[in-house]
Design an enzyme around this catalytic site. Structure first.
Site, short mmCIF file in Angstrom:
data_model
loop_
_atom_site.label_atom_id
_atom_site.label_comp_id
_atom_site.label_asym_id
_atom_site.label_seq_id
_atom_site.Cartn_x
_atom_site.Cartn_y
_atom_site.Cartn_z
N LYS A 143 19.03 3.26 1.53
CA LYS A 143 18.89 4.69 1.76
C LYS A 143 17.46 5.17 1.45
O LYS A 143 17.00 6.15 2.00
CB LYS A 143 19.88 5.49 0.91
CG LYS A 143 21.35 5.15 1.12
CD LYS A 143 21.87 5.64 2.45
CE LYS A 143 23.39 5.58 2.55
NZ LYS A 143 23.94 4.22 2.63
C1 LIG Z 1 24.86 3.59 3.41
C2 LIG Z 1 24.98 2.12 3.30
C3 LIG Z 1 25.47 1.33 4.37
C4 LIG Z 1 25.95 1.94 5.67
O1 LIG Z 1 24.91 2.47 6.47
P1 LIG Z 1 25.22 3.50 7.65
O2 LIG Z 1 23.90 3.98 8.11
O3 LIG Z 1 26.05 4.59 7.03
O4 LIG Z 1 25.98 2.76 8.70
C5 LIG Z 1 25.51 -0.04 4.21
N1 LIG Z 1 25.14 -0.63 3.05
C6 LIG Z 1 24.68 0.09 2.00
C7 LIG Z 1 24.30 -0.62 0.75
C8 LIG Z 1 24.57 1.48 2.09
O5 LIG Z 1 24.11 2.18 1.03
#
Ligand SMILES: *Cc1c(COP(=O)(O)O)cnc(C)c1O
Length: 498
Positions: A112
């Site tokens: 993120k």
């Molecule tokens: C948010 C997240 C995801 C999923 O990503 P999206 O963009 O919501 O599909 C996968 N792995 C981790 C560790 C995340 O924090």
């Protein structure tokens, strides 16, 4: 210019779309035309740093930002102070033909950060450009990773406040500590008595309550979102698909023009959609493989054409993918349906009223060409962490392990031997208990503190604990409070002193 997927909102500039977050007709902002690049562009990217590559891509989508503004935003977001790896998003070769794109070297150890370090800077810049006077209040409901990344990204950013709500018993111990020890003068964190859905529903109610919004406006506040419905969170993610490709060419693993597959552990469909934009722009991508855990709503959709959230919600080892409504699918449908916003509006209305919708066979076939899909349960996820470590000495977090296993199954079933880049979304340390158990058995946790588990894991995989996680042990708790879910609106007002 940016248009709404539901077709009933005016066209906006990138800065306006980023400041708005969500379109007033309930749709998501998408670029009216998708820029395309050629081989020469890719050649030029190859020797560049991540930051310069980022500027080159962002410029194509954010033409209303000046070159100096973008340079500034990117330099702040991806500095060596923020990202521990000088490559920012390094590509690691695991086997011949399998690579890991590590997106977790930022301040919160999950992917993120790639977007949430840049979004606040793009937003700040946007507010100045459009002459917005109000203070922007970012409301976040989080199941763990987004909340902390938003706090780090918005920390002390002018003209913004952040209020994060997390479910009292719904996040890991590390995730909770990361949030309640957060420093920064414009940030508040509050536990909610309830689960993630309660927190999210509470936030959605606040967003849609017009009287409430009007009373905030009287005091000079406007609400906005840091979720991946905001274009400013999606666009930074396009960059690392290009960057990964450029790294493979630079390091002579492939020659330019060779097709590659990306395998993406998916929840809200934001990450994988960014890969699709890269493909549409002309990056040589063969397949974008959509990997899910037992909340396999996307696997079912990509197999049958029916999207149905009418199903049981599972808590899994990969909690950041525990999601039943993948918001960004709306953007994909819009593009695949050739910009048919009437159809998109209808599907979303059906999802809202009946919990499901179905797309035509023709449309499904088009989607399936780009997006093979698969899912794995917790047991296989844990086994994969163990197996990959044993065979390759590489420790996967549970989200990335899901992607790894789905990639393996896809290869076996399809015979497709295209080089595969596994998109690695979290550091194994962030999900220390699951990873340690997978590597050393369930006895390995007995009676141990969170920090002892981190240290044990560090010894086993022979990597240092990320300093920001190790430091949590001695950090002051700044946000100890818990609220009832029905009190969330008043909590926000109290925090804003109104
Ligand atoms: C948010 C997240 C995801 C999923 O990503 P999206 O963009 O919501 O599909 C996968 N792995 C981790 C560790 C995340 O924090």
């Amino acid at each position: 210019m940016y248009v709404s997927t539901r077709g009933a909102a005016e066209k906006l500039t990138a800065a306006q779309a980023i400041a708005r977050g969500i379109a007033p007709d309930g749709g998501l902002f998408v670029p009216e035309a998708i820029p395309s690049v050629d081989g020469e562009f890719l050649t030029r990217l190859t020797p560049l740093t991540y930051q310069v590559r980022a500027e080159a891509i962002l410029r194509l989508f954010l033409p209303d930002y000046t070159a100096a503004e973008l340079t500034d935003c990117v330099a702040g977001a991806y500095s060596s102070e923020k990202f521990s790896n000088t490559d920012v998003a390094p590509v690691i070769k695991i086997t011949d033909g399998t690579f890991a794109l590590e997106l977790w070297h930022g301040p919160t150890s999950a992917f993120k950060d790639m977007a949430l370090q840049l979004l606040p800077r793009l937003l700040s810049c946007a507010l100045k450009k459009i002459g917005e006077q109000a203070e922007i209040v970012i409301l976040v409901a989080t199941s763990g990773d987004t909340g902390k990344a938003a706090l780090e990204g918005f920390k002390d950013v002018e003209q913004t406040r952040v209020m994060v709500f997390y479910p009292e018993d719904g996040v890991s111990q590390i995730q909770r500590l990361q949030m309640i020890t957060q420093e920064g003068n414009n940030l508040r964190v509050m536990a909610v008595k309830g689960n993630f859905d309660d927190a999210q529903t509470g936030v959605k109610h606040i967003f849609s309550d017009s009287a409430y919004n009007a009373s905030l406006a009287e005091h000079g506040y406007k609400l906005s979102s840091a979720n991946s419905i905001n274009w400013g969170r999606l666009v930074p993610q396009i960059v690392y698909y290009f960057s990964a490709y450029a790294d493979l060419v630079r390091d002579k693993h492939i020659t330019q023009g060779t097709l590659v597959n990306f395998v993406v552990p998916t929840g809200n469909f934001g990450n994988i959609l960014a890969g699709y934009y890269a493909k549409l722009m002309g990056l040589p991508v063969n397949k974008l493989i959509c990997a899910s855990n037992s909340n396999n709503v996307l696997t079912d959709f990509l197999t049958t054409g029916v999207y149905s959230r009418n199903r049981q919600f599972h808590k899994t080892y990969s909690p950041s993918m525990d999601i039943l409504i993948s918001s960004n699918l709306e953007r994909l449908l819009y593009h695949i349906a050739g910009g048919n916003s009437a159809a998109v509006s209808e599907w979303m209305a059906e999802l809202n009223s009946t919990g499901q919708y179905r797309v035509s066979d023709e449309l499904l076939a088009t989607i399936q060409k780009a997006f093979p899909a698969g899912w794995v349960g917790d047991e296989e996820t844990a086994a994969t962490i163990g197996q990959v470590y044993k065979e390759h000495g590489y420790a996967l977090d549970p989200h990335t392990a899901v992607a790894w296993k789905v990639a393996e199954k896809y290869r076996r079933q399809s015979g497709d031997v295209t080089p595969a880049i596994i998109v690695s979304t979290a550091s194994p340390f962030k999900f220390n208990e699951t990873v340690l158990t997978a590597l050393a058995g369930s006895d390995s946790l007995a009676g141990k503190s969170e920090f002892a588990v981190l240290n044990d894991l560090a010894k086993i995989i022979n990597r240092p604990v990320p300093p920001a996680l190790a430091e949590l042990e001695h950090k002051l708790v700044r946000h100890p409070r818990v609220c009832e879910k029905q009190d969330m609106p008043s909590v926000v007002k109290i925090e804003l002193d109104i």
